[in-house]
Enzyme design. Structure first.
Site, PDB file in Angstrom:
ATOM      1  N   GLY A  38       0.799  -1.217   0.000  1.00  0.00           N
ATOM      2  CA  GLY A  38       0.000   0.000   0.000  1.00  0.00           C
ATOM      3  C   GLY A  38       0.830   1.265   0.000  1.00  0.00           C
ATOM      4  O   GLY A  38       1.887   1.340  -0.631  1.00  0.00           O
ATOM      5  N   ASP A  40       2.537   2.546   2.384  1.00  0.00           N
ATOM      6  CA  ASP A  40       3.822   2.342   3.061  1.00  0.00           C
ATOM      7  C   ASP A  40       4.875   1.846   2.068  1.00  0.00           C
ATOM      8  O   ASP A  40       5.990   2.385   2.006  1.00  0.00           O
ATOM      9  CB  ASP A  40       3.619   1.332   4.194  1.00  0.00           C
TER      10      ASP A  40
HETATM   11  P1  ADP Z   1      -3.676   0.621   5.962  1.00  0.00           P
HETATM   12  O1  ADP Z   1      -2.928  -0.642   6.295  1.00  0.00           O
HETATM   13  O2  ADP Z   1      -3.529   1.703   7.015  1.00  0.00           O
HETATM   14  O3  ADP Z   1      -5.083   0.361   5.572  1.00  0.00           O
HETATM   15  P2  ADP Z   1      -2.933   0.982   3.147  1.00  0.00           P
HETATM   16  O4  ADP Z   1      -1.647   1.481   2.599  1.00  0.00           O
HETATM   17  O5  ADP Z   1      -3.334  -0.405   2.802  1.00  0.00           O
HETATM   18  O6  ADP Z   1      -2.857   1.233   4.731  1.00  0.00           O
HETATM   19  O7  ADP Z   1      -4.111   1.952   2.699  1.00  0.00           O
HETATM   20  C1  ADP Z   1      -4.322   3.232   3.239  1.00  0.00           C
HETATM   21  C2  ADP Z   1      -4.854   4.147   2.147  1.00  0.00           C
HETATM   22  O8  ADP Z   1      -3.772   4.573   1.324  1.00  0.00           O
HETATM   23  C3  ADP Z   1      -5.861   3.481   1.198  1.00  0.00           C
HETATM   24  O9  ADP Z   1      -6.936   4.404   0.983  1.00  0.00           O
HETATM   25  C4  ADP Z   1      -5.064   3.279  -0.090  1.00  0.00           C
HETATM   26  O10 ADP Z   1      -5.893   3.350  -1.239  1.00  0.00           O
HETATM   27  C5  ADP Z   1      -4.155   4.494  -0.027  1.00  0.00           C
HETATM   28  N1  ADP Z   1      -2.927   4.479  -0.854  1.00  0.00           N
HETATM   29  C6  ADP Z   1      -2.236   3.451  -1.367  1.00  0.00           C
HETATM   30  N2  ADP Z   1      -1.162   3.915  -2.061  1.00  0.00           N
HETATM   31  C7  ADP Z   1      -1.200   5.275  -1.973  1.00  0.00           C
HETATM   32  C8  ADP Z   1      -0.398   6.341  -2.485  1.00  0.00           C
HETATM   33  N3  ADP Z   1       0.694   6.108  -3.224  1.00  0.00           N
HETATM   34  N4  ADP Z   1      -0.757   7.620  -2.185  1.00  0.00           N
HETATM   35  C9  ADP Z   1      -1.839   7.893  -1.426  1.00  0.00           C
HETATM   36  N5  ADP Z   1      -2.634   6.933  -0.904  1.00  0.00           N
HETATM   37  C10 ADP Z   1      -2.321   5.643  -1.180  1.00  0.00           C
END
Ligand code: ADP
Length: 182
Positions: A38, A40
């Site tokens: 994601g 991270d």
């Molecule tokens: P969590 O484990 O906290 O749910 P995720 O990374 O899976 O974290 O998702 C958190 C949010 O970040 C989701 O809405 C996802 O669509 C979004 N996301 C993923 N990649 C990016 C990015 N490059 N920029 C902004 N938001 C993102």
């Protein structure tokens, strides 16, 4: 979409947070501060190995859910990354709203402590952690608005939302919380 809160701006946009030029980028991290998927994974890919090297050295015990820790931003166009650990959704039975609010609050406190004017944040917990979008939007926006109202800093908090569905949920929630013209 942009609303004034105290002397600050709360903004919503659709996009990739790793492309933001701000003082501090909030990461949706896990409590072990291990490189995940994601947002991270995207932050570590774009920012390079300096970010994980910094968190591993400074926070060997990780970061509790509902809080955040700060690191270098490596090669990102930012000075810092705040690794905020949101809750995994468990039907609302595990204090999820308070933990989600705590993650945002601590990230914003770190921004203020490090004199950051512009902050970009993703929609913490709404990806793999499964927090229902509309509820996450309400809790997250309310928390940021309360922080800006009482602290009057940072100057800009920008939610960078990765797709149209997330952007729509946060826009609708913001319109409900803070109707235009009021
Ligand atoms: P969590 O484990 O906290 O749910 P995720 O990374 O899976 O974290 O998702 C958190 C949010 O970040 C989701 O809405 C996802 O669509 C979004 N996301 C993923 N990649 C990016 C990015 N490059 N920029 C902004 N938001 C993102």
């Amino acid at each position: 979409m942009r609303v004034a809160v105290a002397d600050c701006w709360l903004e919503l946009c659709e996009g990739d947070i790793t492309q933001q030029a701000v003082d501090l980028i909030v990461n949706a991290a896990n409590s072990y501060l291990r490189i995940g998927g994601g947002v991270d994974g995207a932050i570590h890919r774009q920012g390079g190995p300096a970010i994980h090297a910094d968190t591993a050295r400074r926070y060997p015990d990780g970061c509790p859910t509902g809080s955040a820790v700060i690191s270098t931003a490596g090669q990102l166009a930012a000075r810092y990354v705040a690794h905020a650990v949101g809750p995994q959704w468990n039907g609302g039975r595990n204090n999820e709203a308070e933990l989600l609010a705590g993650a945002y609050r601590r990230a914003l406190e770190l921004a203020v402590e490090h004199e950051c004017q512009a902050v970009a944040t993703p929609a913490i917990s709404t990806g793999v952690y499964g927090y229902p979008l509309n509820e996450a939007a309400r809790v997250s926006l309310r928390t940021v608005i309360d922080f800006l109202t009482t602290q009057k800093r940072p100057e800009i908090v920008r939610f960078v939302l990765f797709n149209a569905e997330t952007f729509a949920a946060y826009s609708n929630a913001l319109a409900e919380i803070s109707p235009p013209g009021k």
